[in-house]
Write a protein that holds these residues in place. Structure first.
Motif, PDB file in Angstrom:
ATOM      1  N   ILE A 744       0.641  -1.037   0.213  1.00 56.49           N
ATOM      2  CA  ILE A 744      -0.051  -0.034  -0.091  1.00 56.49           C
ATOM      3  C   ILE A 744       0.849   1.058   0.074  1.00 56.49           C
ATOM      4  CG2 ILE A 744      -1.906   1.293   1.339  1.00 56.49           C
ATOM      5  CD1 ILE A 744      -2.854  -1.392   2.351  1.00 56.49           C
ATOM      6  N   GLU A 745       0.649   2.206  -0.752  1.00 54.87           N
ATOM      7  CA  GLU A 745       1.488   3.414  -1.211  1.00 54.87           C
ATOM      8  C   GLU A 745       1.569   4.167   0.138  1.00 54.87           C
ATOM      9  OE1 GLU A 745       1.612   7.181  -4.118  1.00 54.87           O
ATOM     10  OE2 GLU A 745       0.223   5.589  -4.328  1.00 54.87           O
ATOM     11  N   SER A 746       2.612   4.628   0.831  1.00 55.68           N
ATOM     12  CA  SER A 746       2.816   5.813   1.785  1.00 55.68           C
ATOM     13  C   SER A 746       2.442   6.970   1.236  1.00 55.68           C
ATOM     14  CB  SER A 746       4.131   5.771   2.114  1.00 55.68           C
ATOM     15  OG  SER A 746       5.068   5.941   1.062  1.00 55.68           O
ATOM     16  N   THR A 747       1.853   7.845   2.386  1.00 58.86           N
ATOM     17  CA  THR A 747       1.250   9.101   2.035  1.00 58.86           C
ATOM     18  C   THR A 747       1.807  10.143   3.145  1.00 58.86           C
ATOM     19  OG1 THR A 747      -0.465   8.830   3.724  1.00 58.86           O
ATOM     20  CG2 THR A 747      -0.828   8.062   1.276  1.00 58.86           C
ATOM     21  N   LEU A 748       1.536  11.281   3.098  1.00 62.52           N
ATOM     22  CA  LEU A 748       1.843  12.549   3.864  1.00 62.52           C
ATOM     23  C   LEU A 748       1.259  12.121   5.312  1.00 62.52           C
ATOM     24  CD1 LEU A 748       3.222  15.160   4.285  1.00 62.52           C
ATOM     25  CD2 LEU A 748       0.915  16.160   3.632  1.00 62.52           C
ATOM     26  N   GLU A 749       0.293  11.418   5.477  1.00 67.47           N
ATOM     27  CA  GLU A 749      -0.169  11.146   6.758  1.00 67.47           C
ATOM     28  C   GLU A 749       0.946  10.133   7.497  1.00 67.47           C
ATOM     29  OE1 GLU A 749      -3.787   9.238   6.643  1.00 67.47           O
ATOM     30  OE2 GLU A 749      -4.955  10.932   5.925  1.00 67.47           O
ATOM     31  N   ASP A 750       1.414   9.251   6.678  1.00 70.07           N
ATOM     32  CA  ASP A 750       2.447   8.408   7.331  1.00 70.07           C
ATOM     33  C   ASP A 750       3.721   9.371   7.880  1.00 70.07           C
ATOM     34  OD1 ASP A 750       1.313   5.855   6.799  1.00 70.07           O
ATOM     35  OD2 ASP A 750       1.821   6.440   4.793  1.00 70.07           O
ATOM     36  N   MET A 751       4.240  10.556   7.219  1.00 70.50           N
ATOM     37  CA  MET A 751       5.235  11.343   7.760  1.00 70.50           C
ATOM     38  C   MET A 751       4.719  11.925   8.939  1.00 70.50           C
ATOM     39  SD  MET A 751       7.814  12.358   7.375  1.00 70.50           S
ATOM     40  CE  MET A 751       8.640  12.060   5.668  1.00 70.50           C
ATOM     41  N   MET A 752       3.426  12.430   9.178  1.00 72.36           N
ATOM     42  CA  MET A 752       2.802  12.919  10.122  1.00 72.36           C
ATOM     43  C   MET A 752       2.966  12.237  11.399  1.00 72.36           C
ATOM     44  SD  MET A 752       1.376  16.078   9.580  1.00 72.36           S
ATOM     45  CE  MET A 752       0.587  17.053   8.537  1.00 72.36           C
ATOM     46  N   GLU A 753       2.938  10.831  11.248  1.00 74.85           N
ATOM     47  CA  GLU A 753       3.030   9.787  12.394  1.00 74.85           C
ATOM     48  C   GLU A 753       4.286   9.604  12.823  1.00 74.85           C
ATOM     49  OE1 GLU A 753       2.143   5.201  13.716  1.00 74.85           O
ATOM     50  OE2 GLU A 753       2.308   5.866  11.607  1.00 74.85           O
ATOM     51  N   PHE A 754       5.306   9.562  11.763  1.00 68.19           N
ATOM     52  CA  PHE A 754       6.647   9.385  12.164  1.00 68.19           C
ATOM     53  C   PHE A 754       7.561  10.618  12.637  1.00 68.19           C
ATOM     54  CE2 PHE A 754      11.016   8.680  10.944  1.00 68.19           C
ATOM     55  CZ  PHE A 754      11.636   7.884  11.932  1.00 68.19           C
ATOM     56  N   ASN A 755       7.344  11.543  11.741  1.00 67.55           N
ATOM     57  CA  ASN A 755       8.024  12.739  12.327  1.00 67.55           C
ATOM     58  C   ASN A 755       6.974  14.053  12.131  1.00 67.55           C
ATOM     59  OD1 ASN A 755       9.691  15.226  12.228  1.00 67.55           O
ATOM     60  ND2 ASN A 755      11.391  13.707  11.603  1.00 67.55           N
ATOM     61  N   GLU A 756       6.299  14.634  13.056  1.00 69.51           N
ATOM     62  CA  GLU A 756       5.413  15.302  13.010  1.00 69.51           C
ATOM     63  C   GLU A 756       5.757  16.744  12.475  1.00 69.51           C
ATOM     64  OE1 GLU A 756       1.489  17.211  15.536  1.00 69.51           O
ATOM     65  OE2 GLU A 756       3.025  15.935  16.605  1.00 69.51           O
ATOM     66  N   GLY A 757       6.944  17.064  12.834  1.00 63.71           N
ATOM     67  CA  GLY A 757       7.587  18.360  12.263  1.00 63.71           C
ATOM     68  C   GLY A 757       7.602  18.472  11.019  1.00 63.71           C
ATOM     69  N   VAL A 758       8.203  17.338  10.436  1.00 61.27           N
ATOM     70  CA  VAL A 758       8.493  17.360   8.878  1.00 61.27           C
ATOM     71  C   VAL A 758       7.095  17.361   8.362  1.00 61.27           C
ATOM     72  CG1 VAL A 758       9.242  16.151   7.109  1.00 61.27           C
ATOM     73  CG2 VAL A 758      10.793  16.241   8.923  1.00 61.27           C
ATOM     74  N   GLY A 759       6.039  16.603   8.916  1.00 59.66           N
ATOM     75  CA  GLY A 759       4.897  16.518   8.089  1.00 59.66           C
ATOM     76  C   GLY A 759       4.112  17.493   8.241  1.00 59.66           C
ATOM     77  N   ARG A 760       4.250  18.386   9.410  1.00 61.83           N
ATOM     78  CA  ARG A 760       3.791  19.654   9.399  1.00 61.83           C
ATOM     79  C   ARG A 760       4.203  20.672   8.343  1.00 61.83           C
ATOM     80  NH1 ARG A 760      -0.218  20.261  13.030  1.00 61.83           N
ATOM     81  NH2 ARG A 760      -0.229  19.142  14.737  1.00 61.83           N
ATOM     82  N   ARG A 761       5.562  20.532   8.244  1.00 59.97           N
ATOM     83  CA  ARG A 761       6.240  21.513   7.443  1.00 59.97           C
ATOM     84  C   ARG A 761       5.617  21.275   5.789  1.00 59.97           C
ATOM     85  NH1 ARG A 761      10.602  20.977  10.919  1.00 59.97           N
ATOM     86  NH2 ARG A 761      11.365  19.454   9.728  1.00 59.97           N
ATOM     87  N   LEU A 762       5.500  20.035   5.651  1.00 61.64           N
ATOM     88  CA  LEU A 762       5.145  19.587   4.060  1.00 61.64           C
ATOM     89  C   LEU A 762       3.786  20.028   3.897  1.00 61.64           C
ATOM     90  CD1 LEU A 762       7.006  16.155   3.723  1.00 61.64           C
ATOM     91  CD2 LEU A 762       7.605  18.257   2.786  1.00 61.64           C
ATOM     92  N   GLN A 763       2.826  19.999   4.828  1.00 67.11           N
ATOM     93  CA  GLN A 763       1.543  20.235   4.845  1.00 67.11           C
ATOM     94  C   GLN A 763       1.310  21.795   4.498  1.00 67.11           C
ATOM     95  OE1 GLN A 763      -1.417  18.216   4.762  1.00 67.11           O
ATOM     96  NE2 GLN A 763      -1.987  20.197   4.044  1.00 67.11           N
ATOM     97  N   TYR A 764       2.192  22.427   5.379  1.00 68.53           N
ATOM     98  CA  TYR A 764       2.379  24.059   5.243  1.00 68.53           C
ATOM     99  C   TYR A 764       2.517  24.422   3.882  1.00 68.53           C
ATOM    100  CZ  TYR A 764       3.846  28.934   5.737  1.00 68.53           C
ATOM    101  OH  TYR A 764       3.719  30.248   5.745  1.00 68.53           O
TER     102      TYR A 764
END
Length: 970
Positions: A744-764
């Motif tokens: 199953i393909e990985s998504t931005l949600e997975d980055m949010m779980e593993f590294n919330e800081g990076v995930g939030r920057r990408l969402q920004y």
């Protein structure tokens, strides 16, 4: 009545005509009767009086002196409507009977087509040489010439001398038919327009000039709220409920009203009528009339016979008022307009009379019908006939449950069904509460199902499938505990009907279902889940699974995926698993597995885990009770496990795992649980992993040396062994790992779980609306303490508003895929050396994570409720003392107790229900009970309690036992 165009004035018997208003072009006909309906073709006109008498007027000389004279037609019944073709006049009686008259043969002899002699007809429409009829049951019949496909039968253009049923429209709730020169139309209750026949001028509104021999939807008019269609020789007019007019087809004479003589291949709004709400339209051969809500008539098109009723010098292609000499203060208003071949008429009435529309035989609202049926103490023949007529007709069912609020049903499209399913549910609950009514309804539906078209025209014909699901819901509600043979057959036949539909139709039904409220969506899923538990045939069972699959694929996570899960009986699962194992060994018989190959989504977690564990047990049993033994030392568990796993044969991994510690050769499963529980893989192999900011989750390091890749293979084997042997393992990895195992393909949600800081920057970055280039971002990132260019072919590539999604996707892909491709593939290869990949894929990612690492939802009340007592009562003082002490433990101490009892601190993913603690009294051979500690047998979750003398001693001994860590301290 007023007339203009081809002169019929002398043909009507008028009263004294002195001092009547007239103009040079529009003439007032002072009749001694009122006109109910009127139609005129080439050389023939027919009209119906208010009293129901019909007359025909011919304008072509036939040698019998009848030219220009009214000839009464005696049909023996009162007539309500008339339509003229070039070679036939069709009369429709108030009772719904058709009479056809040849206007070229006198005396006029009305004849009823035998095919329609016992069918109630509600509308007729004549083209030049063909006729279209609509029945009370919404069915469309055509006959006559078929030179351009105007009969809609898809035949050889040979024509039909008797009425033929257009079966492709049988499920569509048609409310009006129209016939042009050599083309035809059907209009549905929700404004769907279907056309067929000649199309050389675009008169079908399909965007091309190809003829159609079967009905096709005019998609451009979808959701326009069309309520009436009028057809001329080569053009068509559509009127909407809002009073807008669309025209298309030939504009040779300006009959489209667009101030142009250019043909229109698609419906085009008549902008020149903007601001005037049109209430009626009528088409002659080459001209058009419209009537507004202000009782003003407009005309446009051919004016060779002054049929426009206005100045000859005016622009014929522009809608302009007809010069009707009607004073607005004289107490009259225009009631209706009629356009003949080359003539026009307008009828008027005193205002106090109101407007008199045509009489139509209409269907009562379904809720009123049901109220009448349920009121009867005993079902009569008429009621039974009404029930059968209503529920054996797909078209009636399709229009009986429309969402009438704010005309929502007019919005019907591939994304919205236009149904009020709460009304359907209510109606069926009122109907089916009485067994006799339920039987009649189910019998009628069983007649309907074989008549359903596998490829219905348009989308309205598909509404019946959502309605039938509501019927099944109520049927299931009232048939418990006994299932009647009719109800069972109904479920089977409906499921089969679903699967006969085309993939496109199934997709539309899925999208409709997705548009419903979540509660209704869940209700429909539960209908088919319940049907799986009924004793249906194997084929019907497969059809039901396919229906659920269609809904599952349409869901897109609007309702929880767990909603689709069914707890199957263990016997069924074992039988399906046996079929799957035979298939895997290429020893497949006639039967295929029903769920294991294609329908994992419909299995609940308990069913999936049982299948996986059963398969593992059967595979282990095939090794004739041989064991795969790991002889380990407590001081170096992981290192020694890796060494022994590296030298193990692949077949050894399929055996039952047994762990011996520090030379203890006892055959016990206790050590196996202890082994997996006390492994701290991330801590002991820190160089293999990177940690997130909070150091709570680990991920594969992209900086792993090539020589260490073998360890990832061994790690995969170790995790596979834990799952294969029903043990939990400490494995603090994010959900994305389990998604990757399941492809199953990985998504931005997975980055949010593993590294919330990076995930939030990408969402920004994704949400940023200003110019991203101002932030000076590039495709160069730092991941795992390494600088990386995500686009090596374009160094320093800036992140812009146009490529920001590309950047985010590339970041996530690098982190979870590209940077760890080699080590992950080794891990995956090792994992699936132990576990069967196809059975692992039964699980969703979060389920696979749960069965491997366990859950953390503790329910202490459930633990107590499920506890069993061996040779002791729950009222025994020692037992009561234990529960008092347990309730006073801290949360962490209670979790330690679970470790003490089961060998792991984790809760089974299926919940505390899976822990069935057994309490018994510990037998003391010598010494005092107060000096003993509680003991546990983790294989069976048995707790042995000494007979302590006080609660304080019980607390002291129990808490001390929980601190021991079961001998793993070195």
């Amino acid at each position: 009545m007023f007339s203009w165009g081809e002169d019929y004035r002398q043909s009507f018997r008028q009263k004294n005509t002195s001092n009547v208003p007239s103009s040079d072009r529009v003439h007032f006909l002072n009749l001694s009767f009122r006109i109910r309906d009127l139609s005129a073709a080439h050389h023939v006109l027919a009209f119906v009086k208010d009293v129901g008498d019909a007359s025909i007027i011919r304008t072509q000389e036939r040698g019998d002196g009848s030219r220009g004279k009214q000839k009464f037609v005696n049909c023996g019944e009162k007539i309500q409507a008339v339509s003229c073709g070039d070679d036939v006049v069709c009369l429709l009686s108030e009772g719904g009977k058709i009479f056809c008259v040849d206007p070229n043969i006198t005396p006029f002899t009305p004849r009823t087509p035998p095919a329609l002699s016992s069918i109630i007809v509600t509308q007729i429409a004549c083209g030049s040489h063909h006729t279209v009829a609509l029945t009370k049951d919404d069915q469309v019949y055509t006959w006559g010439q078929d030179s351009r496909g105007q009969l809609g039968l898809g035949g050889s253009n040979s024509g039909a001398g008797s009425p033929q049923h257009i079966r492709s429209l049988s499920a569509v709730p048609v409310v009006q038919v129209s016939a042009g020169g050599q083309h035809s139309f059907a209009l549905t209750v929700s404004g769907g327009v279907f056309g067929w026949g000649r199309n050389d001028c675009g008169q079908l509104g399909l965007g091309d000039t190809e003829d159609r021999t079967t009905p096709v939807p005019v998609n451009y008019l979808n959701t326009k709220k069309v309520i009436h269609i009028s057809s001329g020789q080569e053009h068509t007019v559509a009127l909407t409920k809002d009073g807008a007019v669309f025209t298309f087809g030939s504009s040779q004479y300006g009959q489209l009203g667009h101030n142009s003589f250019r043909n229109e291949l698609r419906p085009r709004l008549v902008a020149e009528l903007w601001g005037a709400k049109v209430t009626k339209t009528a088409c002659g051969r080459y001209h058009t009339l419209v009537l507004t809500d202000r009782m003003k008539a407009y005309s446009f098109g051919c004016n060779d016979h002054q049929q426009l009723g206005r100045d000859e010098e005016s622009h014929s292609s522009v809608p302009l008022p007809v010069q009707i000499p009607l004073c607005p203060t004289n107490g009259h208003r225009i009631e209706n307009i009629f356009a003949g071949a080359d003539c026009s008429f307008a009828t008027c009435r005193p205002k106090e009379d109101g407007l008199n529309s045509k009489i139509n035989i209409t269907q009562q609202p379904i809720e009123k019908l049901v109220a009448q049926w349920t009121f009867e103490a005993k079902l009569g023949l008429v009621t039974k006939q009404e029930i059968h007529r209503t529920f054996s007709s797909a078209s009636i069912v399709n229009r009986s449950f429309l969402d009438q609020s704010k005309d929502k049903h007019f919005r019907t499209s591939t994304n919205y069904p236009g149904l009020d399913l709460s009304l359907a549910k209510s109606v069926f609950e009122n109907l089916l509460i009485e067994k006799v009514l339920q039987s009649e309804v189910e019998t009628a539906i069983l007649l309907l199902l074989p008549r359903l078209d596998n490829k219905p025209v348009g989308v309205e014909g598909l509404r019946v499938f959502l309605v039938l699901t509501e019927l099944l819901h109520v049927t299931q509600k009232y048939c418990q505990p006994l299932i009647s043979s009719t109800s069972l057959k109904l479920v089977e036949e409906i499921s089969v009907a679903f699967q006969k539909l085309s993939p496109e139709s199934l997709r539309i039904i899925g999208d409709w279902w997705y548009s419903l409220l979540p509660a209704t969506m869940i209700r429909h899923v539960n209908v088919w889940k319940t049907a799986l538990a009924w004793p249906v045939s194997r084929y019907s069972f497969k059809c039901i699974l396919l229906i659920l699959q269609n809904l599952f694929e349409a869901n897109r996570k609007k309702i929880p995926e767990q909603t689709f899960g069914v707890e199957f009986h263990p016997t069924f699962l074992q039988e399906d698993l046996q079929l799957w194992r035979r298939m895997s060994l290429n020893r497949m018989g006639d039967n295929q597995p029903l769920i294991l190959c294609d329908f994992a989504f419909v299995m609940d977690l308990k069913s999936k885990k049982m299948v996986f564990d059963t398969n593992a047990a059967w595979t282990q049993g095939e090794h004739q009770n041989c064991l795969f033994k790991l002889n380990l030392r407590r001081a170096s568990l992981l290192e020694e496990a890796f060494v022994q796993l590296a030298s193990a044969h692949q077949t050894d991994l399929k055996k039952q795992l047994m762990v011996h510690l520090d030379g203890d050769s006892k055959v016990t499963l206790v050590y196996r649980s202890d082994f997996f529980h006390h492994l701290n893989i991330v801590k002991e192999k820190r160089e293999m992993f990177m940690l997130n900011e909070s150091e709570t989750l680990a991920w594969f390091s992209s900086r792993t040396a090539e020589r260490d890749q073998a360890n990832f293979h061994l790690l995969g084997i170790l995790c596979g062994l834990a799952l294969y042997n029903k043990s939990f393992i400490q494995f603090p990895f994010p959900l994305v790992l389990f998604k990757k195992l399941l492809d199953i393909e990985s998504t931005l949600e997975d980055m949010m779980e593993f590294n919330e800081g990076v995930g939030r920057r990408l969402q920004y970055i994704l949400d940023y609306e200003d110019d991203l280039e101002d932030l000076l971002l590039t495709f160069e990132i730092n991941w795992d303490e390494t600088d990386v260019d995500l686009d090596r072919s374009n160094p320093g590539k800036p992140v812009t508003n146009q490529n920001k999604k590309e950047f985010v996707d590339a970041y996530v892909n690098y982190a979870f895929n590209k940077s760890v491709e080699g080590v992950f593939q080794e891990f995956k290869r090792g994992f699936f050396l132990v576990c069967d990949q196809q059975l692992v894929k039964l699980f969703r990612p979060e389920e696979l994570q749960g069965v491997l690492v366990g859950g953390d939802v503790y329910d202490w009340v459930k633990l107590k409720q499920n506890t069993q007592y061996v040779w002791v009562s729950d009222r025994h003082p020692t037992v009561q003392m234990f529960w008092e002490v347990f309730d006073e433990l801290t949360e962490e101490q209670k979790k330690d107790f679970i470790l003490f009892l089961t060998g792991t601190r984790k809760v089974p993913v299926l919940g505390m229900d899976q822990i069935r603690m057994k309490i018994t009294i510990k037998q003391i051979q010598s010494g005092l009970a107060d000096e003993e500690f509680p003991e546990s047998l983790t294989c069976h979750s048995i707790l042995e309690l000494p007979l302590y003398s006080t609660k304080e001693i019980m607390r002291e001994r129990l808490t001390e036992a929980l601190k021991s860590k079961r001998g793993f301290t070195t």
